[in-house]
Design a protein around this motif. Structure first.
Motif, PDB file in Angstrom:
ATOM      1  N   ASP A 115      47.506  68.901  19.482  1.00  7.08           N
ATOM      2  CA  ASP A 115      46.671  67.735  19.185  1.00  7.08           C
ATOM      3  C   ASP A 115      46.821  66.671  20.263  1.00  7.08           C
ATOM      4  N   VAL A 116      48.044  66.446  20.749  1.00  5.05           N
ATOM      5  CA  VAL A 116      48.272  65.449  21.804  1.00  5.05           C
ATOM      6  C   VAL A 116      47.572  65.866  23.085  1.00  5.05           C
ATOM      7  N   TRP A 117      47.696  67.142  23.468  1.00  8.25           N
ATOM      8  CA  TRP A 117      47.052  67.614  24.699  1.00  8.25           C
ATOM      9  C   TRP A 117      45.535  67.552  24.576  1.00  8.25           C
ATOM     10  N   THR A 118      45.019  67.871  23.394  1.00  6.71           N
ATOM     11  CA  THR A 118      43.564  67.794  23.195  1.00  6.71           C
ATOM     12  C   THR A 118      43.078  66.354  23.331  1.00  6.71           C
ATOM     13  N   LYS A 119      43.815  65.421  22.725  1.00  8.68           N
ATOM     14  CA  LYS A 119      43.433  64.012  22.818  1.00  8.68           C
ATOM     15  C   LYS A 119      43.546  63.513  24.255  1.00  8.68           C
ATOM     16  N   LEU A 120      44.542  63.982  24.996  1.00 10.06           N
ATOM     17  CA  LEU A 120      44.671  63.587  26.403  1.00 10.06           C
ATOM     18  C   LEU A 120      43.492  64.106  27.210  1.00 10.06           C
ATOM     19  N   GLY A 154      44.623  57.368  23.155  1.00 12.83           N
ATOM     20  CA  GLY A 154      44.929  55.989  22.777  1.00 12.83           C
ATOM     21  C   GLY A 154      45.047  55.819  21.277  1.00 12.83           C
ATOM     22  N   LEU A 155      44.154  56.470  20.522  1.00 13.60           N
ATOM     23  CA  LEU A 155      44.205  56.382  19.061  1.00 13.60           C
ATOM     24  C   LEU A 155      45.457  57.068  18.539  1.00 13.60           C
ATOM     25  N   LYS A 156      45.797  58.198  19.118  1.00 14.44           N
ATOM     26  CA  LYS A 156      47.015  58.909  18.725  1.00 14.44           C
ATOM     27  C   LYS A 156      48.249  58.063  19.022  1.00 14.44           C
TER      28      LYS A 156
END
Length: 505
Positions: free
Chosen positions: A304-309, A459-461
């Protein structure tokens, strides 16, 4: 050899009379330097007073700041010692303990004994109904009305006696100088050579024996006592519970969470299982299982972090790309030396001013309300802001070109489009591309900020992790990923700009 010349006062005055501007300029320069220095000093003094910087520094809680910094590179294990009124205890580590479902750390020592308890069983009485207020008029028969007021009497609470194993003595060792000992309703705390004894009643009250040391705080008599041990951790002592927060350096369970079959195994054993070990899951190889466990790690949420990045990177790229495409043709209308119409120049320039005068953060709030949370709002915010900024920069670059090249192309009878293509674009295209690359790299940082207001991306994460006030190691992880991306994009952008303007280094 140069001979030294000594001038007397009369000759100096004669030189000053013939060339007064030499001495005057030097004196004026000294005066202006002194005035500027005095102005800066006065401004610094005013700022110090106006913002009460001295008061803020004196009253700042530097201990909390240090604790937050420590949270970035450490994790906490949180045993809870519940104290019963009879002095026995029970110890739990919380539902999401980083040590797994059945932790038994070596720094926690428990002594257990078999005790006999008398436990009150819950009552089994029929539900008691409140009698209704009698009314002077009723459709019910008198006997029925009186029957409704009859209630069953609750049965007496039954008491049961049972024998069970309970903790009677608990010792928590933070390090060689910090220790908490709980036994017989006494909490003995040792830290930095000082000892504090607290009496707990198994209900609400905490009573210190003697004065509190500097690392212990109790706001009111009888209330909880907070113990601060610096980077080692901290604890809270209440009348019926001792909450421990023991801090350890590192990022726990970074690869495998407590639900993974690889949890708790040394890396050498994990590598052996992946290479040649027996399958832990018959449906897939150990390598596939390990990779799946890393991606779907419940504590770190790598996928999820990599996708958001990646969303943040795409937001910055697409927003900057669209802004460059729109600003490119409009900048020719805004440049005075390209478009002679003053009305057109002013209209396009004011349009650029409108777009860039509203900050990207405000545009993100507006588009989040219009489109809902997601990357589309972030792309739109970047697009609007950068269209105005790039349009202004592009038009200024056009107004500063060398007209000799354009006149040379005109002199051979070229069409107006060819004049712009061969006389103008070769001069400004490297500048345009360089500025677009810089804004792409800069917008990667900006996309992180606007993502915190719902515009999507990492940023939201990041904001969600910060709001919990307990997952600061996750915050540090995401910040490091953002820094790595910024460093890479900055290097790529600098390399491309150097090649565009003809530099080799």
């Amino acid at each position: 050899m140069i001979a030294s010349t000594n001038l007397d006062a009369r000759e100096m005055e004669a030189i000053a009379a013939r060339h007064p501007h030499l001495l005057q300029s030097s004196a004026a320069k000294r005066r202006s330097t002194a005035l500027i220095t005095a102005g800066v000093v006065l401004y610094m003094i005013f700022s110090w007073w106006f913002f009460s910087i001295g008061h803020v520094l004196a009253n700042a809680n530097w201990g909390i700041a240090g604790t937050y910094l420590a949270d970035w590179v450490s994790y906490e294990v949180r045993p809870e010692i519940a104290v019963a009124p009879d002095g026995t205890m029970s110890v739990s580590f919380g539902r999401n303990s980083p040590l797994g479902d059945d932790p038994s750390p070596e720094w926690v020592t428990l002594e257990k004994e078999t005790v006999t308890r008398t436990v009150a069983a819950p009552a089994t009485a029929a539900q008691v109904q409140k009698p209704k207020t009698a009314s002077s008029f009723s459709f019910m028969a008198p006997n029925a009305a009186r029957g409704a007021d009859t209630n069953s009497t609750p049965q007496e609470d039954a008491a049961t006696t049972r024998t069970e194993e309970a903790v009677t003595h608990a010792v928590v060792n933070f390090d060689s100088s910090t220790r908490i000992d709980v036994a017989e309703k006494l909490v003995t705390v040792t830290h930095s050579g000082e000892t504090l004894v607290l009496q707990v009643d198994g209900a609400d009250n905490v009573t210190p024996e003697g004065p509190l040391p500097s690392w212990a705080i109790q706001k009111r008599p009888g209330e909880k006592v907070t113990l601060s041990f610096g980077t080692t951790g901290w604890a809270e002592v209440e009348g019926d519970e001792v909450s421990i927060r023991n801090r350890f350096f590192g990022w726990v369970n970074f690869l495998f969470d407590t639900n993974s079959p690889f949890f708790g195994k040394p890396y050498s054993e994990v590598a052996s299982l992946i290479v040649s070990g027996q399958r832990l899951d018959p449906a897939r190889s150990n390598l596939s299982l390990a990779w799946n466990n890393i991606l779907y790690n419940a504590e770190w949420q790598h996928l999820d972090v990599w996708t958001k990045l990646l969303q943040t990177i795409v937001m910055a790229f697409v927003g900057t790309l669209f802004a460059s495409f729109i600003a490119f043709p409009l900048c020719f209308l805004a440049a005075r030396n390209i478009t002679p119409s003053r009305l057109t120049n002013q209209f396009v320039k004011r349009f650029f001013d409108f777009l860039r005068s509203v900050d990207m953060f405000i545009w993100a709030l507006f588009f989040t309300r219009a489109f809902g949370p997601g990357p589309l709002a972030g792309i739109s915010a970047i697009f609007f802001t950068d269209t105005g900024t790039l349009g202004k920069l592009y038009s200024e670059a056009l107004e500063n070109i060398d007209d000799k090249q354009r006149e040379g192309v005109k002199s051979v009878g070229a069409a107006p489009v060819a004049v712009q293509r061969f006389g103008v674009l070769p001069q400004v295209l490297p500048v345009f591309a360089s500025q677009a690359l810089y804004f792409w790299e800069s917008n990667t940082r900006s996309a992180t900020i606007i993502g915190a207001v719902g515009a999507g991306g990492i940023g939201l994460k990041l904001w969600e992790a910060m709001r919990t006030n307990s997952d600061w190691e996750n915050v540090a992880y995401m910040v490091l990923l953002i820094l790595m991306v910024i460093f890479v994009f900055d290097s790529i952008s600098n390399l491309c700009r150097s090649r565009l303007i003809g530099r080799t280094h």
